[in-house]
Write a protein that holds these residues in place. Structure first.
Motif, short mmCIF file in Angstrom:
data_model
loop_
_atom_site.label_atom_id
_atom_site.label_comp_id
_atom_site.label_asym_id
_atom_site.label_seq_id
_atom_site.Cartn_x
_atom_site.Cartn_y
_atom_site.Cartn_z
N TYR A 108 -38.85 51.63 -34.35
CA TYR A 108 -38.32 50.42 -34.88
C TYR A 108 -39.24 49.28 -34.35
O TYR A 108 -39.22 49.17 -33.15
CB TYR A 108 -36.92 50.15 -34.31
CG TYR A 108 -36.32 48.94 -35.18
CD1 TYR A 108 -36.30 48.68 -36.61
CD2 TYR A 108 -35.75 47.97 -34.35
CE1 TYR A 108 -35.75 47.71 -37.08
CE2 TYR A 108 -35.36 46.88 -34.96
CZ TYR A 108 -35.22 46.70 -36.31
OH TYR A 108 -34.67 45.48 -37.03
N HIS A 110 -35.58 54.81 -37.42
CA HIS A 110 -35.75 54.20 -35.91
C HIS A 110 -36.16 55.17 -35.05
O HIS A 110 -37.38 55.41 -34.70
CB HIS A 110 -34.33 53.50 -35.75
CG HIS A 110 -34.22 52.34 -36.18
ND1 HIS A 110 -33.31 51.34 -35.55
CD2 HIS A 110 -34.31 51.87 -37.58
CE1 HIS A 110 -33.23 50.27 -36.61
NE2 HIS A 110 -33.83 50.59 -37.66
N TRP A 111 -34.95 56.03 -34.56
CA TRP A 111 -35.64 57.22 -33.74
C TRP A 111 -35.89 58.44 -34.21
O TRP A 111 -35.33 58.84 -35.58
CB TRP A 111 -34.22 57.56 -32.83
CG TRP A 111 -33.92 56.44 -31.98
CD1 TRP A 111 -32.76 55.36 -31.88
CD2 TRP A 111 -34.34 56.44 -30.51
NE1 TRP A 111 -32.90 54.71 -30.66
CE2 TRP A 111 -33.92 55.17 -29.76
CE3 TRP A 111 -35.09 57.13 -29.77
CZ2 TRP A 111 -34.00 55.01 -28.39
CZ3 TRP A 111 -35.70 56.95 -28.27
CH2 TRP A 111 -35.14 55.59 -27.73
N SER A 144 -28.08 51.44 -38.43
CA SER A 144 -29.07 50.43 -38.17
C SER A 144 -28.69 49.08 -38.25
O SER A 144 -28.89 48.21 -37.57
CB SER A 144 -30.37 50.52 -39.04
OG SER A 144 -29.99 50.03 -40.39
N LYS A 151 -42.26 48.88 -34.44
CA LYS A 151 -43.67 49.35 -34.18
C LYS A 151 -44.77 49.27 -35.28
O LYS A 151 -44.51 49.63 -36.41
CB LYS A 151 -43.72 50.82 -33.57
CG LYS A 151 -42.99 50.87 -32.33
CD LYS A 151 -43.35 49.99 -31.25
CE LYS A 151 -42.55 50.51 -29.83
NZ LYS A 151 -41.01 50.07 -29.86
N LYS A 205 -27.40 53.52 -33.68
CA LYS A 205 -28.70 54.34 -33.39
C LYS A 205 -29.06 55.36 -34.41
O LYS A 205 -28.30 56.48 -34.44
CB LYS A 205 -29.14 55.27 -32.12
CG LYS A 205 -28.91 54.40 -30.64
CD LYS A 205 -28.86 55.07 -29.37
CE LYS A 205 -29.10 54.07 -28.25
NZ LYS A 205 -28.83 55.01 -26.94
N ARG A 239 -46.79 53.70 -34.28
CA ARG A 239 -46.01 54.92 -34.59
C ARG A 239 -46.94 56.24 -34.63
O ARG A 239 -46.16 57.04 -34.22
CB ARG A 239 -45.64 54.74 -36.19
CG ARG A 239 -44.53 53.37 -36.43
CD ARG A 239 -44.57 53.03 -37.61
NE ARG A 239 -43.31 52.16 -37.70
CZ ARG A 239 -42.21 52.32 -38.48
NH1 ARG A 239 -42.17 53.38 -39.42
NH2 ARG A 239 -41.21 51.47 -38.62
N ASN A 286 -38.69 55.79 -30.34
CA ASN A 286 -37.94 54.97 -31.08
C ASN A 286 -39.39 53.93 -31.94
O ASN A 286 -40.00 53.26 -31.46
CB ASN A 286 -37.28 53.57 -30.36
CG ASN A 286 -36.43 52.76 -31.25
OD1 ASN A 286 -36.72 52.73 -32.36
ND2 ASN A 286 -35.71 51.80 -30.49
N HIS A 346 -36.90 52.20 -42.82
CA HIS A 346 -35.79 52.54 -42.26
C HIS A 346 -35.66 53.23 -41.04
O HIS A 346 -34.43 53.18 -40.46
CB HIS A 346 -34.86 53.18 -43.42
CG HIS A 346 -34.39 52.61 -44.63
ND1 HIS A 346 -35.28 52.77 -45.78
CD2 HIS A 346 -33.30 51.84 -44.75
CE1 HIS A 346 -34.42 52.00 -46.63
NE2 HIS A 346 -33.38 51.42 -45.93
N TYR A 405 -28.98 53.54 -42.75
CA TYR A 405 -28.92 52.28 -42.93
C TYR A 405 -27.71 51.73 -42.12
O TYR A 405 -27.77 50.68 -41.42
CB TYR A 405 -28.96 51.90 -44.48
CG TYR A 405 -29.33 50.33 -44.51
CD1 TYR A 405 -30.17 49.62 -44.22
CD2 TYR A 405 -28.17 49.94 -45.22
CE1 TYR A 405 -30.28 48.19 -44.45
CE2 TYR A 405 -28.15 48.47 -45.43
CZ TYR A 405 -29.17 47.71 -45.16
OH TYR A 405 -29.02 46.23 -45.29
#
Length: 434
Positions: A395, A383-384, A343, A397, A349, A402, A393, A381, A340
């Motif tokens: 985020y 991302h990568w 982000s 999506k 990242k 995803r 990534n 939460h 978190y």
């Protein structure tokens, strides 16, 4: 050693224990084994009952969690290490799910009472201060709130700076015992882990601030950062992998927004080289876990890059990092704090890095998590996501997007089955990866 310190035997030191007490143990490399053994001996010999034992990860044996001590001790840890994992799974020990950043608040808020804190410290300096060395974490809060603080004064505890420094007056009982701290031999990454490390290293920018733990994947990442510039460290822990980068000047903290030029951590687990590195080192701050793991403190550092591991990830992006079904592994730890925090960082990242497949050939990317699996990092939460087959990534999506991305970095042997599962889940609007 100053003559004003009144040392006593371990058994005498723990003789203040009574039934129903709550005891905190300093963690990881600095667990006071001599006090743990004395506590078990004293409690059993004197018929004590229902003593609650709290701690983060500890390395040495944990006899208080064994069936032999059922009814005498209740193990209620904030993190589950390999030394108590079987006992937790068998029901002889238990676990309090909590973000690592909030462990200190359990004591400071009074949610958990704290009667006795058992810690290890360095010998005092001429000003009457000692250092907690490698274990500040929630231990500082326990010392602040405990009715009685018992400290093992150990010459092998390094003199760490930051929140690690406490006055002798904060300690009630002293035991003198010199013993090397627990060490962890640096894990050597295999080809699978090196591939993961390469993908992670490609995501790390010059000037980034890093968080990563201990193990083969962090070592694989760090080993490939030799040509980077001006990296910083703000983390819950670090190990041997950072040392060559510090020596080379790659890690210098010059671009950090908080504690510029300093390595910030809350506990350590590594070889003696790491413990020697922090000894009287003004460029390392061992801080309270309420500071190191505060997502809003983390987010102040630009390009904060947090790399954390997982046990399973489903095709919607739910991350399991503590248990598979009824098999319990560790706990929440600091993963969410840093995912978190990263982000929220400018250019940050948050990364989940894991092998796509186990050593037994089982895919770790799945259609649905196993029943009973603990979701640590939510699909909101993440991302990568990085495996040995690439980095994606997630985020912003959609669920279908995803699924396609996650399946694209699954092991080739698992992709067709995952594709079929995604098609069954989303219908004709979902298109296979191939």
């Amino acid at each position: 050693m100053p003559s004003k310190i009144n040392f006593m035997s371990p058994l005498e030191a723990v003789s203040i224990l009574k039934s129903g007490d709550h005891v905190h143990l300093s963690s990881v490399a600095s667990t006071p084994t001599i006090l743990v053994n004395a506590m078990c001996e004293y409690a059993k010999a004197n018929g004590l009952r229902d003593i609650h034992v709290h701690h983060l990860h500890t390395e040495p044996p944990a006899p208080y969690a064994d069936p032999e001590y059922e009814g005498i001790f209740q193990h209620d840890a904030f993190f589950v290490g390999k030394n108590v994992r079987k006992q937790v799974q068998a029901g002889y020990a238990d676990y309090i799910p909590i973000f690592l950043s909030e462990t200190q608040n359990l004591y400071r808020s009074g949610v958990l009472p704290i009667n006795v804190a058992m810690v290890q410290v360095s010998p005092p300096d001429n000003s009457g201060y000692v250092s907690l060395g490698t274990s500040v974490d929630a231990t500082l809060a326990a010392i602040e709130r405990a009715d009685t603080v018992i400290a093992v004064v150990n010459r092998d505890v390094p003199w760490a700076l930051g929140d690690a420094l406490i006055p002798l007056s904060a300690i009630d009982r002293f035991v003198e015992h010199d013993e090397p701290l627990e060490e962890a031999i640096p894990a050597q990454p295999n080809e699978q882990e090196l591939a993961i490390g390469r993908h992670c290293a490609e995501l790390i920018e010059d000037g980034a601030c890093l968080q990563m733990g201990i193990g083969a994947i962090p070592n694989a990442v760090l080993s490939q950062l030799g040509n980077h510039k001006n990296l910083g460290i703000h983390t819950e822990m670090f190990a041997d992998g950072v040392l060559p980068l510090v020596e080379k000047g790659v890690i210098n903290g010059s671009m950090k927004a908080t504690d510029r030029g300093k390595i910030v951590s809350t506990f350590l687990m590594g070889s003696q080289k790491v413990y020697s590195f922090i000894d009287h080192n003004p460029n390392v701050l061992m801080m309270d876990v309420g500071y190191t793991n505060d997502p809003f403190v983390i987010a102040r550092n630009p390009r904060m890059t947090a790399i954390n591991s997982a046990i399973e990830v489903d095709i919607t992006g739910q991350v399991c990092a503590d248990s598979i079904g009824t098999t319990f592994f560790s706990g929440v730890g600091g993963q969410v704090d840093f995912i978190y925090g990263a982000s929220r960082s400018e250019g940050g990242k948050p990364i989940i890095a894991m092998p796509a497949i186990t050593s037994k050939g089982v895919s770790k990317l799945v259609n649905t998590l196993k029943v009973g699996a603990g979701v640590v990092t939510t699909r909101s939460h993440i991302h990568w996501l990085v495996t040995e087959f690439g980095a994606v990534n997630l985020y912003g999506k959609t669920l279908q997007e995803r699924a396609r991305l996650i399946i694209s970095i699954a092991h080739p042997s698992a992709q067709e089955e995952l594709d079929k599962a995604a098609f069954a889940r989303y219908g004709s609007h979902y298109h296979f990866v191939k």
